[in-house]
Design an enzyme around this catalytic site. Structure first.
Site, PDB file in Angstrom:
ATOM      1  CG  LEU A 236      -1.951   1.148   1.382  1.00 58.19           C
ATOM      2  CD1 LEU A 236      -2.832   1.307   0.101  1.00 58.19           C
ATOM      3  CD2 LEU A 236      -2.680   1.317   2.722  1.00 58.19           C
ATOM      4  CG  ASP A 237      -0.776   4.568  -0.028  1.00 54.85           C
ATOM      5  OD1 ASP A 237      -1.193   4.711  -1.026  1.00 54.85           O
ATOM      6  OD2 ASP A 237      -1.181   4.993   1.128  1.00 54.85           O
ATOM      7  CB  ALA A 238       5.182   0.993  -0.679  1.00 53.51           C
TER       8      ALA A 238
END
Length: 293
Positions: A236-238
């Site tokens: 997530l969001d990486a």
């Protein structure tokens, strides 16, 4: 009606490989020996990793090798020799962008306005949502709008994504933009579009991942807030970051004013990321991006 630009057909090649002497001269010689006129060349060497990256574009008008054979020739001549990884595109094959949205309209409006104005050389065959709220926006731009509601317990999420994937395949979508789409994309969809799903996150990553980052920023008392556009990965969001920007705030700001200031950043950051992707000026390597000028 949108005005579409008439361009000479070109080939665009992105490549990376371990750095060594002679790569540029070999590639440019291959193009010029086959009557190709080079119109763009940009390269970068990562000295720490010892990797070479290049984007090169050439006109096909007099090129002696048929376009369907170009990659085969390059792989035969150079791929094994230089351990090259190559992506090849043609400027007259327009990318096809699907936009995923939920209830917020600011990023959607901005993308569609830029597309309508001719800033994006791409097609938008569909807009996908989990709510009906933004159908009126799609209708203003005459773009088909599809809604699949997701249950609160996500019990139908696999079924929904199967239908979405069928639509994307039918419409020959080449990349997806999550314009404040408030759902987590499954690993299966990510695997089907590796480094071709662009997200806008309303914080300066890696700070404040997940939900309500503006509220997190306000509670932390930061003096700068930001927005980040990145490719979506399973974490997530990486994913690899494409574009970021920031704006200053003060102790007088509230979560509500942070949201308003952040929306302007989100639009600009997302539009820049989408533009670079459409122009085939992004190369990803080890969860980072090389953005060519």
């Amino acid at each position: 009606m949108r005005q579409e630009k008439k361009m000479k057909p070109t080939a665009i090649m992105l490549l990376h490989c371990p750095d060594q002497q002679g790569i540029i001269s070999e590639v440019t010689k291959f193009i010029t020996d086959n009557q190709g006129n080079i119109v763009y060349l940009d390269q970068y060497v990562d000295l720490q990793d010892g990797m070479f990256f290049m984007r090169i574009e050439w006109e096909l008008s007099n090129f002696t090798i048929p376009r369907e054979k170009i990659k085969e020739y390059i792989n035969t001549l150079y791929a094994a020799r230089y351990q090259m990884t190559i992506s090849l595109y043609f400027n007259d094959v327009r990318p096809r962008m699907a936009i995923f949205v939920s209830k917020m309209s600011h990023c959607l409006y901005d993308l569609l306005a830029r597309w309508k104005a001719g800033e994006y050389e791409c097609d938008i065959p569909c807009i996908v949502s989990n709510h009906e709220d933004l159908r009126y926006v799609a209708e203003q731009f005459n773009i088909p709008f599809y809604v699949w509601s997701i249950n609160k317990d996500h019990s139908n999420k696999a079924e929904v994504e199967k239908a979405e994937m069928e639509l994307l395949k039918k419409e020959r979508v080449t990349f997806i933009v999550l314009a404040r789409y408030m759902q987590i994309i499954s690993d299966d969809m990510i695997a089907a579009y590796p480094n071709h799903i662009i997200n806008i996150h309303h914080s300066f990553l890696p700070a404040f991942v997940g939900a309500k980052p503006y509220h997190q920023a306000w509670e932390r008392g930061v003096k700068i807030i930001g927005a980040t556009s990145h490719y979506v990965t399973a974490e997530l969001d990486a994913g690899p970051i494409i574009e970021q920007d920031v704006t200053r705030i003060t102790h007088k700001d509230t979560p509500e004013t942070l949201i308003l200031k952040g929306k302007d950043l989100e639009k600009i950051v997302l539009s820049h990321a989408v533009s670079k992707h459409i122009q085939r000026k992004i190369l990803t390597f080890h969860n980072k991006t090389i953005i060519f000028s």
